[in-house]
Write a protein that holds these residues in place. Structure first.
Motif, mmCIF file in Angstrom:
data_model
loop_
_atom_site.group_PDB
_atom_site.id
_atom_site.type_symbol
_atom_site.label_atom_id
_atom_site.label_comp_id
_atom_site.label_asym_id
_atom_site.label_seq_id
_atom_site.Cartn_x
_atom_site.Cartn_y
_atom_site.Cartn_z
ATOM 1 N N LEU A 81 0.994 -1.285 0.077
ATOM 2 C CA LEU A 81 -0.082 0.064 0.007
ATOM 3 C C LEU A 81 0.996 1.217 -0.067
ATOM 4 C CD1 LEU A 81 -2.697 -1.289 2.599
ATOM 5 C CD2 LEU A 81 -2.822 -1.086 0.151
ATOM 6 N N VAL A 82 1.985 1.234 0.674
ATOM 7 C CA VAL A 82 2.963 2.385 0.763
ATOM 8 C C VAL A 82 3.490 2.720 -0.654
ATOM 9 C CG1 VAL A 82 4.912 3.353 1.690
ATOM 10 C CG2 VAL A 82 3.347 2.261 3.250
ATOM 11 N N ASP A 83 3.835 1.305 -1.233
ATOM 12 C CA ASP A 83 4.380 1.727 -2.516
ATOM 13 C C ASP A 83 3.486 2.144 -3.463
ATOM 14 O OD1 ASP A 83 6.829 0.703 -1.764
ATOM 15 O OD2 ASP A 83 6.330 -1.405 -2.046
ATOM 16 N N LEU A 84 2.096 1.804 -3.531
ATOM 17 C CA LEU A 84 1.339 2.243 -4.383
ATOM 18 C C LEU A 84 0.966 3.873 -4.205
ATOM 19 C CD1 LEU A 84 -1.525 -0.683 -4.478
ATOM 20 C CD2 LEU A 84 0.081 0.018 -6.292
ATOM 21 N N GLY A 85 0.915 4.134 -2.866
ATOM 22 C CA GLY A 85 0.687 5.575 -2.668
ATOM 23 C C GLY A 85 1.734 6.524 -3.040
ATOM 24 N N GLU A 86 3.245 5.770 -2.768
ATOM 25 C CA GLU A 86 4.287 6.777 -3.339
ATOM 26 C C GLU A 86 4.421 6.932 -4.944
ATOM 27 O OE1 GLU A 86 7.734 4.667 -1.827
ATOM 28 O OE2 GLU A 86 7.532 5.793 0.354
ATOM 29 N N LYS A 87 3.846 5.797 -5.571
ATOM 30 C CA LYS A 87 3.684 5.992 -6.931
ATOM 31 C C LYS A 87 2.736 6.871 -7.445
ATOM 32 C CE LYS A 87 5.161 0.943 -8.175
ATOM 33 N NZ LYS A 87 4.776 -0.270 -8.513
ATOM 34 N N LEU A 88 1.498 6.867 -6.768
ATOM 35 C CA LEU A 88 0.545 7.997 -7.026
ATOM 36 C C LEU A 88 1.022 9.246 -6.793
ATOM 37 C CD1 LEU A 88 -2.271 8.514 -7.633
ATOM 38 C CD2 LEU A 88 -2.933 8.211 -5.168
ATOM 39 N N LEU A 89 1.912 9.598 -5.638
ATOM 40 C CA LEU A 89 2.485 10.920 -5.258
ATOM 41 C C LEU A 89 3.564 11.285 -6.224
ATOM 42 C CD1 LEU A 89 2.524 10.811 -1.394
ATOM 43 C CD2 LEU A 89 0.918 11.976 -3.024
ATOM 44 N N GLY A 90 4.462 10.244 -6.651
ATOM 45 C CA GLY A 90 5.321 10.327 -7.938
ATOM 46 C C GLY A 90 4.900 10.773 -9.041
ATOM 47 N N ARG A 91 3.537 10.883 -9.490
ATOM 48 C CA ARG A 91 2.823 11.367 -10.769
ATOM 49 C C ARG A 91 2.493 12.766 -10.521
ATOM 50 N NH1 ARG A 91 1.934 7.223 -14.159
ATOM 51 N NH2 ARG A 91 2.263 4.880 -13.299
ATOM 52 N N MET A 92 2.432 13.388 -9.413
ATOM 53 C CA MET A 92 1.963 14.897 -9.348
ATOM 54 C C MET A 92 3.278 15.717 -9.234
ATOM 55 S SD MET A 92 -0.716 14.057 -6.332
ATOM 56 C CE MET A 92 -1.964 12.980 -6.363
ATOM 57 N N ALA A 97 7.931 16.415 -5.431
ATOM 58 C CA ALA A 97 9.396 16.952 -4.881
ATOM 59 C C ALA A 97 9.140 17.262 -3.576
ATOM 60 C CB ALA A 97 9.515 18.371 -5.728
ATOM 61 N N ILE A 98 7.964 17.801 -2.817
ATOM 62 C CA ILE A 98 7.952 18.069 -1.461
ATOM 63 C C ILE A 98 7.723 16.861 -0.799
ATOM 64 C CG2 ILE A 98 6.198 19.153 0.402
ATOM 65 C CD1 ILE A 98 5.209 20.840 -1.892
ATOM 66 N N TYR A 99 7.143 15.951 -1.110
ATOM 67 C CA TYR A 99 6.951 14.461 -0.430
ATOM 68 C C TYR A 99 8.445 13.898 -0.505
ATOM 69 C CZ TYR A 99 6.293 9.579 0.448
ATOM 70 O OH TYR A 99 6.236 8.288 0.892
ATOM 71 N N ARG A 100 9.181 13.889 -1.596
ATOM 72 C CA ARG A 100 10.391 13.126 -1.563
ATOM 73 C C ARG A 100 11.385 13.991 -0.764
ATOM 74 N NH1 ARG A 100 11.461 11.658 -7.847
ATOM 75 N NH2 ARG A 100 9.848 9.985 -8.037
ATOM 76 N N GLY A 101 11.368 15.209 -0.689
ATOM 77 C CA GLY A 101 12.327 15.875 0.078
ATOM 78 C C GLY A 101 11.968 15.792 1.898
ATOM 79 N N LEU A 102 10.712 15.840 2.007
ATOM 80 C CA LEU A 102 10.223 15.647 3.297
ATOM 81 C C LEU A 102 10.693 14.268 3.819
ATOM 82 C CD1 LEU A 102 6.901 17.386 3.510
ATOM 83 C CD2 LEU A 102 9.011 18.155 4.637
ATOM 84 N N LYS A 103 10.443 13.193 3.048
ATOM 85 C CA LYS A 103 10.843 11.558 3.340
ATOM 86 C C LYS A 103 12.196 11.684 3.576
ATOM 87 C CE LYS A 103 9.926 7.021 1.680
ATOM 88 N NZ LYS A 103 9.816 5.959 0.539
ATOM 89 N N GLN A 104 12.940 12.123 2.651
ATOM 90 C CA GLN A 104 14.233 11.832 3.036
ATOM 91 C C GLN A 104 14.702 12.559 4.295
ATOM 92 O OE1 GLN A 104 16.374 13.476 -0.325
ATOM 93 N NE2 GLN A 104 15.723 11.999 -1.660
ATOM 94 N N VAL A 105 14.436 13.827 4.661
ATOM 95 C CA VAL A 105 14.436 14.370 5.911
ATOM 96 C C VAL A 105 14.156 13.649 7.181
ATOM 97 C CG1 VAL A 105 14.002 16.569 7.501
ATOM 98 C CG2 VAL A 105 14.775 16.824 5.062
ATOM 99 N N PHE A 106 13.104 13.004 7.012
ATOM 100 C CA PHE A 106 12.450 12.196 8.287
ATOM 101 C C PHE A 106 13.230 10.969 8.438
ATOM 102 C CE2 PHE A 106 9.076 15.347 8.420
ATOM 103 C CZ PHE A 106 8.249 14.928 9.647
#
Length: 234
Positions: A81-92, A97-106
């Motif tokens: 489910l997390v992979d599906l959600g990340e793929k969905l966010l990756g198409r926006m 960019a916001i999600y990937r940056g925050l994920k790397q920081v956390f």
């Protein structure tokens, strides 16, 4: 009166951090309660059965919810489910960019194996002969490293500012220019916040006395008017 003033300043310095700590803790608990309470059904809220609200109930719900989320993410279904959600966010375009940056920081800050900001060093800044405490982070990416001058390896560092260590400067510095010291990040933050008054490993009683002396010196400096020095006439 001078002794009374010194006792008062010492008591203020001892009680001030405690009061601010309790205030910030209370603010965080009430802030989390305000965020979580709308998602909790009315039938499960403590104030439904009690004549008063129960501070911290929202925080407990948030901790349990995050723990369950981590448990579900650890299994196969959760990872899918997390992979599906990340793929969905990756198409926006913008959200990606916001999600990937925050994920790397956390992941960097809360990962147990991460080494960012756990090492402390000294860098010659802001001018030759002046040294500042920095928190050592990671090596720069390949794109940035290829554009840095010279062939020497660089390290990214964060230089906190006194007395607020959450603000500062971030820059890349050659690895040979960093003097790594045996000091924890917490001791470095305390040293910066106290402007060098509270040294790591010093006696607690000496810390209180040093803080009291610093407060008394600041009071005297603020109370005395600044007057120009008289000019010497030959």
């Amino acid at each position: 009166m001078a002794r009374f003033r010194n006792y008062f300043l010492t008591g203020l310095i001892v009680a001030g951090p405690i009061a601010i700590t309790f205030y910030l803790t209370w603010w965080f608990v009430t802030w989390v309660d305000g965020l979580v309470r709308p998602f909790v059904p009315i039938a499960y809220r403590p104030e439904t059965y009690l004549p008063f609200g129960l501070p911290g109930s929202g925080l407990i719900v948030a901790v349990i919810a995050l723990t369950l989320l981590g448990f579900l993410t650890a299994n196969l279904i959760g990872r899918t489910l997390v992979d599906l959600g990340e793929k969905l966010l990756g198409r926006m375009p913008v959200v990606r960019a916001i999600y990937r940056g925050l994920k790397q920081v956390f992941e960097t800050l809360f990962s147990g194996s991460g080494s960012s900001f756990r090492r402390v060093g000294l860098v010659e800044f802001p001018s030759p002969g002046m040294w500042s405490i920095v928190l050592i982070s990671q090596s720069p990416s390949v794109e940035i490293a290829n554009n840095l001058p010279g062939q020497e390896e660089h390290i990214s560092v964060f230089l906190p500012c006194a007395p607020n260590p959450t603000t500062g400067f971030f820059f890349y510095v050659p690895k040979s220019k960093i003097i790594e010291i045996e000091m924890s990040a917490e001791d470095a933050a305390t040293l910066i916040m106290s402007a060098g008054v509270v040294q790591p490993g010093s006696d607690p009683q000496k810390k209180v006395a040093a803080l009291a002396g610093m407060a008394n010196a600041a009071r005297v400096a603020n109370a005395s008017p600044l007057q120009p020095a008289p000019a010497k006439v030959d």
